[in-house]
Write a protein that holds these residues in place. Structure first.
Motif, PDB file in Angstrom:
ATOM      1  N   THR A   1       0.852  -1.185   0.000  1.00  0.00           N
ATOM      2  CA  THR A   1       0.000   0.000   0.000  1.00  0.00           C
ATOM      3  C   THR A   1       0.890   1.238   0.000  1.00  0.00           C
ATOM      4  O   THR A   1       1.825   1.327   0.799  1.00  0.00           O
ATOM      5  CB  THR A   1      -0.899   0.009   1.249  1.00  0.00           C
ATOM      6  N   LEU A   2       0.591   2.122  -0.921  1.00  0.00           N
ATOM      7  CA  LEU A   2       1.356   3.360  -1.009  1.00  0.00           C
ATOM      8  C   LEU A   2       0.438   4.526  -0.697  1.00  0.00           C
ATOM      9  O   LEU A   2      -0.730   4.525  -1.080  1.00  0.00           O
ATOM     10  CB  LEU A   2       1.886   3.573  -2.431  1.00  0.00           C
ATOM     11  N   ARG A   3       0.973   5.520  -0.001  1.00  0.00           N
ATOM     12  CA  ARG A   3       0.252   6.783   0.136  1.00  0.00           C
ATOM     13  C   ARG A   3       1.129   7.832  -0.531  1.00  0.00           C
ATOM     14  O   ARG A   3       2.196   8.173  -0.026  1.00  0.00           O
ATOM     15  CB  ARG A   3      -0.007   7.096   1.607  1.00  0.00           C
ATOM     16  N   VAL A   4       0.687   8.280  -1.715  1.00  0.00           N
ATOM     17  CA  VAL A   4       1.536   9.091  -2.580  1.00  0.00           C
ATOM     18  C   VAL A   4       1.027  10.529  -2.639  1.00  0.00           C
ATOM     19  O   VAL A   4      -0.175  10.760  -2.767  1.00  0.00           O
ATOM     20  CB  VAL A   4       1.551   8.507  -4.016  1.00  0.00           C
ATOM     21  N   TRP A   5       1.954  11.472  -2.585  1.00  0.00           N
ATOM     22  CA  TRP A   5       1.587  12.878  -2.677  1.00  0.00           C
ATOM     23  C   TRP A   5       1.183  13.205  -4.116  1.00  0.00           C
ATOM     24  O   TRP A   5       1.961  12.999  -5.048  1.00  0.00           O
ATOM     25  CB  TRP A   5       2.766  13.761  -2.265  1.00  0.00           C
ATOM     26  N   ARG A   6      -0.040  13.684  -4.296  1.00  0.00           N
ATOM     27  CA  ARG A   6      -0.508  14.097  -5.619  1.00  0.00           C
ATOM     28  C   ARG A   6      -0.774  15.596  -5.604  1.00  0.00           C
ATOM     29  O   ARG A   6      -1.433  16.105  -4.714  1.00  0.00           O
ATOM     30  CB  ARG A   6      -1.812  13.361  -5.997  1.00  0.00           C
ATOM     31  N   GLN A   7      -0.288  16.286  -6.606  1.00  0.00           N
ATOM     32  CA  GLN A   7      -0.439  17.737  -6.698  1.00  0.00           C
ATOM     33  C   GLN A   7      -0.365  18.087  -8.174  1.00  0.00           C
ATOM     34  O   GLN A   7       0.642  17.791  -8.822  1.00  0.00           O
ATOM     35  CB  GLN A   7       0.677  18.419  -5.889  1.00  0.00           C
ATOM     36  N   THR A   8      -1.400  18.719  -8.710  1.00  0.00           N
ATOM     37  CA  THR A   8      -1.448  18.891 -10.168  1.00  0.00           C
ATOM     38  C   THR A   8      -0.534  19.997 -10.678  1.00  0.00           C
ATOM     39  O   THR A   8      -0.186  20.012 -11.847  1.00  0.00           O
ATOM     40  CB  THR A   8      -2.888  19.180 -10.636  1.00  0.00           C
ATOM     41  N   GLY A   9      -0.170  20.933  -9.824  1.00  0.00           N
ATOM     42  CA  GLY A   9       0.706  22.009 -10.286  1.00  0.00           C
ATOM     43  C   GLY A   9       1.280  22.760  -9.108  1.00  0.00           C
ATOM     44  O   GLY A   9       0.916  22.493  -7.958  1.00  0.00           O
ATOM     45  N   PRO A  10       2.183  23.712  -9.377  1.00  0.00           N
ATOM     46  CA  PRO A  10       2.893  24.408  -8.305  1.00  0.00           C
ATOM     47  C   PRO A  10       1.948  25.099  -7.323  1.00  0.00           C
ATOM     48  O   PRO A  10       2.233  25.154  -6.128  1.00  0.00           O
ATOM     49  CB  PRO A  10       3.735  25.451  -9.045  1.00  0.00           C
TER      50      PRO A  10
END
Lengths: 642, 208, 249
Positions: free
Chosen positions: C4-13
């Protein structure tokens, strides 16, 4: 009909006369651009590896305006950085009889007599200046206790001429070039664009006048105009999907220039390195090289019996086959790269390979440890053992290493003349991206030498001769629009397919096909099979590829798809080139052309030429232009390592 | 930071050495106090020397704290977002507690001045009767505890501070790294032990 | 195995980011951490989701392009190992793995796990070189370099510029990065003429770029994949001080 015959091509810029003074005479006859005019001239340099980084820095030092591009986030990360072993130079510091002529001779012979004498001689001459330059920049080469530079010997040479910085020579040389480049960026002489990928060449009135690039962060497609364009974008080994290249290495820049008219020479010449860590599973994304120096003390073997799956320690001595020592008693484990690679493939094909999938052979240090002691072995190879253990979780002090060959370098590339000019005026190609100096096989520690020779010394000395023809007048805006439109429509096409297969899966399939049929051993049957399959795979790609997102953002799946699309075109030309060259030479081994003992059989009568291919359209038969190779200083002979 | 820290360190060393006069009896330490008040009196007036020292110390403390606050502010600006998953921060305990340790020490100094300089918080609180004041203090375990906490904090502060200061001043490159490390630890241990010797000596009745 | 991964998602700066949980099946112990992300991305792509953007290139621990904060540690739990050389055999499948980008103001997030580290290039441009134009070099043996100096210079020169030091530093300082270059060049005879101005210029630029100040916590060297020693910082300080004393600027 797979291809058509075109006019022969010739290198018209190397001066005639004595080989030893050609470079000196060429430098004298090359016209100069006066310093005041250099300020008004712009050169675009694509790629920031050893060749591109050193060229951009040096051209800026000379006073040109330089535009520099790289796809990585910093120019310091180009894949030259991963070169381990060292850099050759005819310094003769070891006093062991080395000379410019000997380096020249070794390189011509190592290239299996498929390179140009004038180019190779120049490379050997310039090699000594490279070391001076790098030391002045602060490259921390290995030194002896007296403070002088240390050297070691490498495959294919009997002298000690390889300068090194531990196992990270490429890194240190690249950082030297990068720092020189950084100095020029700071001075405002170089405009650096990282995270930028070249997607087309602007050709206006028959001259290369700029590049169309995509900003990988914003997705913006722009054109950068220049008076000359230099491609230093490296090799295309990633056409095999699995190679020792970085994941991002690609053929796009040179392939799109090829599509614009630059001839592509000897695409089938690829180098397979014998000592890499084997594939561990289907997820494998790249292969890691282990330095060739390991073969100095390690013994290569496989079980004598096919299907013997006992642990290596349980296989008694008499049931092991030390096949290199058996087949090549005089060179043993130290045969050249191509021979060691092919022998490994042969035993694995016979079902005697070890490890997952049977694609591996043992490189065993047990004897070396018994003979030298563990401490000595650790001092020599400790860092490599550590790297191996980190990747495989096996301790090479206890269990033999498993190794297998992997694609490492491509000798082919865009055709250039003595002045590094491609067949498009104003387009220069340097480093691994061109085809010039290594013939059919590159010697160890020569790639770094060639990249830096081109960038620091050769290109800066000859580019003025081209620019002196200028000014070239305004760039045709129709040419710019056409190039930009081509780029935009290709991106739009990739985004619009919206299929059900990833670019990665196509790349994997293509790589497998190329490895099987255009890899270590090529046969007419296999090549025809590949030539049959590649066009249909390409069609399928354009029908089924899946790319997410849009073109106006950081989009790694789009980048990947664009690169795979170009590999799918290049692969066909590679197979075609391999098919037409029915001889074996260097890294190109044709099953049909071997001696009864299984060694490569060259055919100088029919194939002493460089094959330069002209693009006529995707899937259309290309045109073959032959550049005849003539040998005056060295007589072609048969390589034997028995 | 390093320079002001150095000034404060010199003071702390002198202070500690002076404290040890407690072991030589009431006359010795009270006399020492008188000496400090009268030192250079002809030039600086009564207690003049002490006020000069206090002024220098105050300046050093202010600058030291200003630098610390600036560093902390820069750090906050340079790291506006933290990690969702907070791992144990690598680096030594002393290094991690510089800022809070500094605050503890500052609060303690305020109490300490009110206690043994101004005498306001001292159970005995007679000016000039240093020995009696000290003994009155450290008969109480909670006073000893407060001093212990502060002095141990000071020890950690010095352990990293001295080491870091020497390196900020360019010492401690590979050859001398071990020496610098040892010096920092030595100073910290010495100061801590020196300061704690007095309260514990009183608490356990060696000094009355 | 399933992780299981908890990944940082962010579409732009400027977008707000968040951690998103994913399960990845078919993981083998020999997979590298980046190959795990490859597998996840292939699936996301086919499912019509956006793949996770992350930087990587050589995948053999030398280019310095990759770098993830894994469970709060820059480059993950293995010492002296880049993210690309980290293998799944070091992780317990039962525990979710938190993956975040480098965090520092001078390293703005570009997208997901990709950050902009060009500030490090600016630091080098400010003086991290020896001015030696091509063609002007004396013979390589003209100036011998004592082996210990060459060896120590190499240790510092091994820096791959990944920025893990900045990511780990509680102060967001790039001191170890800058000091590595100052040490490399300052130890060699060729680097002497520019030695002090180099250190001062690089440090000033680093401060101007918004990196924090160094308090010698040692968090940088603890995560450095190349083991650049903390001593380099003392050398930098020495050279900066010498610059200030010699020529008032």
């Amino acid at each position: 009909m797979l291809f058509t015959e075109g006019d022969p091509i010739a290198d018209t810029r190397a001066p005639d006369g004595p080989l030893e003074t050609r470079w000196e005479r060429r430098r004298f006859t090359a016209r100069l651009v006066n310093p005041a005019n250099r300020r008004r001239l712009t050169v675009a340099v694509v790629g920031t590896g050893l060749a591109g980084g050193s060229a951009a820095a040096t051209l800026a030092e000379l006073g040109y305006n330089v535009l520099s591009f790289c796809y990585q986030d910093s120019p310091r990360r180009a894949h030259s950085i991963a070169a381990q072993g060292g850099i050759n130079a005819a310094k003769n510091y070891a006093g062991d009889g080395d000379s410019v002529h000997r380096l020249f001779h070794d390189t011509i012979k190592g290239g299996d007599f498929r390179s140009r004498e004038s180019n190779v001689h120049r490379l050997a001459e310039v090699s000594t200046q490279i070391i001076d330059q790098c030391v002045a920049q602060g490259v921390p080469f290995a030194r002896e206790y007296g403070g002088l530079l240390d050297t070691r010997s490498f495959g294919g040479a009997q002298v000690s001429r390889t300068f090194y910085a531990r196992g990270q020579t490429g890194q240190q040389l690249l950082l030297g070039a990068y720092q020189a480049l950084a100095r020029q960026i700071h001075a405002g002489r170089v405009l650096m664009s990282p995270r930028t990928e070249m997607l087309d060449l602007v050709v206006s009135d028959g001259r290369a006048r700029g590049v169309v690039v995509r900003d990988l962060v914003s997705g913006e497609v722009t054109t950068h105009l220049a008076d000359a364009v230099v491609l230093a974008t490296g090799g295309y080994g990633n056409v095999f999907h699995l190679s020792t290249n970085a994941k991002g290495c690609n053929t796009t820049a040179i392939w799109r220039a090829h599509r614009r008219g630059a001839l592509f020479a000897n695409p089938c010449y690829t180098q397979i390195h014998p000592t890499c860590i084997p594939v561990s599973g289907a997820h494998q994304s790249k292969l890691t090289l282990m330095s060739e120096s390991l073969r100095n003390d390690g013994r290569v073997w496989v079980p004598a019996r096919a299907g013997d799956d006992r642990a290596p320690g349980l296989i008694p001595e008499e049931e092991r086959d030390y096949y290199l020592e058996r087949l090549y008693p005089s060179f043993g484990n130290l045969v050249p790269r191509d021979i060691a690679s092919r022998a490994a493939k042969a035993v694995c094909d016979a079902g005697r390979g070890v490890g997952p999938g049977g694609l591996g052979v043992y490189l065993d240090f047990a004897d070396a440890i018994a003979r030298l002691g563990r401490a000595t072995v650790a001092a020599r190879y400790g860092n490599l053992f550590e790297m191996y253990q980190r990747i495989t979780a096996e301790d090479p002090y206890e269990v033999p290493m498993r190794i297998y060959p992997a694609v490492h370098y491509t000798m082919g590339g865009l055709w250039v003349d003595y002045d590094l000019r491609s067949t498009i005026p104003g387009l220069f190609v340097i480093g691994e991206a061109n085809f010039s100096d290594h013939g059919a096989n590159r010697l160890g520690a020569s790639a770094l030498m060639q990249g830096l020779a081109d960038g620091y010394f050769v290109l800066p000395a000859v580019i003025g001769d081209y620019l002196a023809d200028g000014p070239f007048g305004p760039v045709n805006s129709a040419a710019v629009n056409e190039a930009e439109d081509a780029v935009r429509s290709k991106i739009a096409a990739l985004l619009s397919v919206n299929g059900d297969r990833t670019a990665e899966s196509f790349h994997r399939e293509l790589g497998r096909l190329m490895w099987d049929h255009c890899g270590m051993e090529r046969s007419e049957e296999g090549l025809r099979k590949a030539l049959d399959r590649i066009p249909s795979l390409r069609d399928e790609f354009w029908r089924r590829v899946k790319v997410s997102g849009t073109g106006e953002e950081l989009n790694q799946s789009l980048e990947k798809a664009g690169r795979v699309a170009d590999f799918l075109e290049l692969a066909e030309l590679m197979c075609l080139d391999a098919l037409h060259r029915t001889e074996s030479c260097g890294g190109h081994f044709r099953a049909e052309s071997q001696t009864p003992d299984g060694d490569a059989r060259r055919d100088d009568e029919r194939f002493s030429y460089a094959a330069a291919w002209e693009f006529t359209g995707v899937g259309e038969p290309p045109v073959l232009h032959r550049e005849a190779l003539t040998f005056e200083a060295v007589r072609p002979s048969v390589r034997s390592y028995k | 930071m390093a320079v002001t820290g150095g000034v404060l360190l010199l003071y702390v060393v002198a202070h500690m050495a002076g404290n040890l006069k407690v072991f030589a009896g009431a006359d010795s330490i009270d006399g020492y106090g008188r000496f400090l008040r009268e030192f250079l009196a002809p030039v600086l007036g009564h207690s003049g020397f002490l006020w000069v020292v206090r002024a220098v110390l105050l300046l050093a403390v202010v600058l030291h704290m200003t630098a610390a606050i600036q560093l902390a502010r820069r750090a906050r600006k340079a790291r506006p977002t933290g990690y969702a998953h907070r791992a144990r921060v690598p680096g030594g305990y002393a290094a991690r507690t510089m800022r809070w340790g500094g605050v503890i020490i500052a609060l303690f100094v305020v109490y300490h001045v009110l206690d043994l300089t101004a005498g306001v918080l001292n159970p005995h609180g007679v000016e000039g009767a240093i020995h009696d004041n000290v003994v009155a203090d450290f008969r109480h375990w909670y006073v000893v505890l407060a001093y212990t906490v502060a002095v141990v904090a000071l020890g950690f502060h010095l352990r990293h501070g001295v080491w870091s200061a020497l390196r900020s001043l360019g010492m401690g490159s590979a050859r001398r790294a071990a020496a610098v490390q040892a010096a920092a630890l030595g100073v910290a241990v010495l100061i801590t032990a020196g300061f704690l010797s007095v309260p514990y000596a009183v608490l356990f009745g060696f000094v009355r | 195995m399933r992780y299981t991964l908890r990944v940082w998602r962010q579409t732009g700066p400027d977008a707000r980011g968040r951690l998103v949980e994913y399960a990845v099946d078919g993981v083998t112990p020999d997979m590298s951490f980046l190959e795990l992300l490859d597998v996840l991305n292939e699936r996301l792509l086919l499912d019509g989701d956006e793949p996770v953007a992350f930087d990587h290139d050589c995948r053999e621990g030398i280019c310095g392009m990759c770098g993830l904060v894994i469970d709060g540690v820059a480059h993950g739990p293995e010492k002296a190992t880049t993210t690309c050389q980290l293998h799944m055999r070091h992780f317990d499948p039962a525990v979710p793995i938190v993956v975040e980008p480098w965090r520092a103001a001078p390293f703005p997030v570009v997208r997901d796990l990709v950050v902009d580290r060009s500030a490090l290039d600016r630091v080098i441009e400010a003086g991290g070189y020896i001015s030696a134009p091509a063609g002007a070099a004396p013979d390589a043996h003209a100036v011998p370099v004592p082996k210990p100096a060459a060896d120590t210079a190499f240790d510092a020169a091994a820096c791959i510029g990944c920025g893990a030091c900045v990511a780990a530093c509680p102060n967001g300082s790039a001191m170890l990065f800058t000091a590595a270059k100052v040490t490399h060049l300052g130890l060699l005879p060729q680097g002497q003429p520019e030695r002090h101005s180099r250190a001062a210029d690089m440090l000033r630029t680093q401060d101007e770029l918004g990196f924090g100040g160094c308090t010698q916590t040692g968090a940088c060297t603890a995560v450095c994949p190349k083991g650049i020693p903390l001593d380099t910082i003392a050398r930098l300080n020495h050279d900066v001080l010498a610059a200030a004393l010699r020529s008032p600027r």
